[in-house]
Motif scaffolding. Structure first.
Motif, PDB file in Angstrom:
ATOM      1  N   GLU A 219      41.148  27.624  44.948  1.00  0.00           N
ATOM      2  CA  GLU A 219      40.125  27.862  45.964  1.00  0.00           C
ATOM      3  C   GLU A 219      40.254  29.252  46.567  1.00  0.00           C
ATOM      4  N   VAL A 223      37.479  32.138  46.209  1.00  0.00           N
ATOM      5  CA  VAL A 223      36.884  32.760  47.384  1.00  0.00           C
ATOM      6  C   VAL A 223      37.066  34.273  47.342  1.00  0.00           C
ATOM      7  N   ARG A 227      34.049  36.855  47.054  1.00  0.00           N
ATOM      8  CA  ARG A 227      33.812  37.822  48.115  1.00  0.00           C
ATOM      9  C   ARG A 227      33.735  39.242  47.561  1.00  0.00           C
ATOM     10  N   ILE A 391      32.741  26.379  44.837  1.00  0.00           N
ATOM     11  CA  ILE A 391      33.399  27.107  45.930  1.00  0.00           C
ATOM     12  C   ILE A 391      32.819  28.511  46.052  1.00  0.00           C
ATOM     13  N   GLU A 395      30.589  30.124  49.125  1.00  0.00           N
ATOM     14  CA  GLU A 395      30.974  31.382  49.772  1.00  0.00           C
ATOM     15  C   GLU A 395      29.782  32.336  49.855  1.00  0.00           C
TER      16      GLU A 395
END
Length: 442
Positions: A219, A223, A227, A391, A395
């Motif tokens: 995770e 992320v 990002r 996930i 995000e």
């Protein structure tokens, strides 16, 4: 976003008492079924001088007023039984204290000439319980258990069982060494099984902890990667508009030659600030380690989802697209495109051959999409474990203030993405009709 790190289990302290409580209950029933009986004193032997001599090894309290009253025997039976049951209950927390509580009843053997076999069983239970936590802490109860077994075998003292008094070895107590060896092997086997159970439980706990750590690492990695990708995508979008600002500010004096000197200086400052902002954006990308050879192409929009659908159909996937994609801003359109792309990938992976429906909607200040496909077998809502794709999707959406829900509704898996957008102007009637069909998305 919800973390996958496992929280402390509040039931774990309570579970530690389950095995001791069960063993203590079994021991209590065994002790109740094994009443303590004292044999009669052996006959005295007449000596040549006319005196009578009691044989060596005769219990001290046999045929005394202490035993004749019955109170002492009753006290020993209940006090020793309660002590042994308590010892089993506290074994895992206080192994030395538990060993002492289960061992002191054996001090009455020289007085009574017998004991309850359940007292020794309590020592064996304590050893098996303590070995679940530590080998070192189990040494003391293990040594005391083996010592009790050998004393029982070598002293020919009868032990009270539910079937009555029983000697170690043969009925008359012969072959004590063989009896001691049998008890040693039996203790080793029982404690060995307890150790195997401990090893299996420890291995299971390590596997669960490793799986939780792996999920958390996945995770975090997803992320971080998403990002960085989102930052690069936003750079492409923002850089396009900032560069337009710089170009328009620089070309304004030539387009409008009548501008005054103050206006020209302001426009020049605007162009300089825009160029400086572009430079800072490039520095951010350098931190993100974007290679010079990265592909640079116009970012896809919500309307480009139609191209995704055509590619999926060409690959043999049954996909239906409905809804309105017009006037969705670039940033929101890009996120919807990536969400649709991930949804189609998941549908191909988890529901191959099943029809998939994608519905786009843009109503007022909300844009979104809804993706549905059948799942087999149907499961209850809330049992969806998010992978790296979901996930990353969450995000992206949450970065723009949106919401993602992915769950099973009856026989279908439903993914809904909603993104806030600015107010939009009226669209043609056809677009409004499509939005009414897809109004449940936003």
């Amino acid at each position: 976003m919800t973390s996958t790190v496992a929280a402390p289990n509040p039931l774990r302290p309570a579970r530690a008492w389950v095995a001791p409580a069960a063993m203590a209950a079994v021991l209590g029933l065994f002790l109740l079924a094994s009443p303590l009986r004292v044999e009669e004193a052996p006959l005295a032997v007449e000596q040549p001088d006319g005196t009578w001599d009691t044989p060596a090894g005769t219990p001290y309290l046999v045929e005394t007023s202490w035993l004749d009253s019955g109170y002492f025997l009753w006290f020993v039976t209940w006090a020793a039984g309660l002590s042994c049951v308590t010892a089993v209950l506290v074994a895992r927390r206080r192994p030395v204290l538990a060993t002492l509580l289960a061992a002191w009843p054996f001090l009455t053997v020289p007085l009574l000439g017998t004991f309850v076999w359940g007292w020794w069983l309590a020592l064996l239970m304590i050893t098996c319980l303590v070995v679940q936590d530590s080998w070192r802490r189990a040494v003391v109860p293990l040594v005391v258990t083996l010592a009790g077994a050998w004393l029982y075998a070598l002293t020919n003292v009868p032990a009270a069982l539910p079937i009555g008094p029983v000697h170690a070895g043969s009925y008359d107590g012969e072959r004590p060494v063989e009896a001691g060896l049998i008890y040693t092997v039996a203790v080793s086997l029982v404690v060995g099984v307890a150790a195997v159970v401990r090893t299996a439980r420890a291995s299971s706990r390590r596997s669960l902890a490793a799986a939780a750590t792996e999920r958390h690492a996945l995770e975090v990695e997803s992320v971080a990667v998403e990002r960085a990708r989102l930052a690069r995508d936003l750079h492409d979008v923002v850089a396009h508009h900032v560069s337009l600002v710089a170009v328009r500010a620089e070309s304004a004096p030539y387009t409008y030659p009548d501008l005054g000197d103050d206006a020209r200086r302001v426009l020049a400052d605007i162009a300089g600030d825009a160029r400086e902002a572009l430079g800072e954006l490039r520095q951010v990308l350098a931190v993100l380690q974007r290679t010079d050879g990265s592909a640079r192409a116009p970012q896809p929009t919500a309307c480009d989802i139609a191209g995704l659908v055509e590619q999926a159909r060409a690959a043999g996937q049954d996909v239906t697209l409905t809804g309105d994609c017009e006037d969705v801003p670039a940033a929101q359109g890009y996120v919807l495109y990536r969400a649709a792309q991930e949804a189609l990938t998941n549908a191909r992976r988890h529901a191959p051959g099943a029809p998939t429906t994608i519905t786009l909607a843009h109503v007022s200040d909300v844009a979104g999409l809804r993706v549905t496909n059948p799942v087999d077998p149907p499961a209850g809502a809330g049992d969806v474990v998010p992978g790296g794709g979901l996930i990353g999707m969450r995000e992206r959406v949450e970065a723009l203030g949106g919401v993602v829900t992915a769950e099973r509704e009856g026989p279908e898996f439903v993914l809904v993405v909603s993104l806030p957008v600015g107010p939009r102007e009226a669209v043609p009637a056809v677009g409004r009709d499509v939005r009414r069909d897809a109004a449940g998305v936003a």
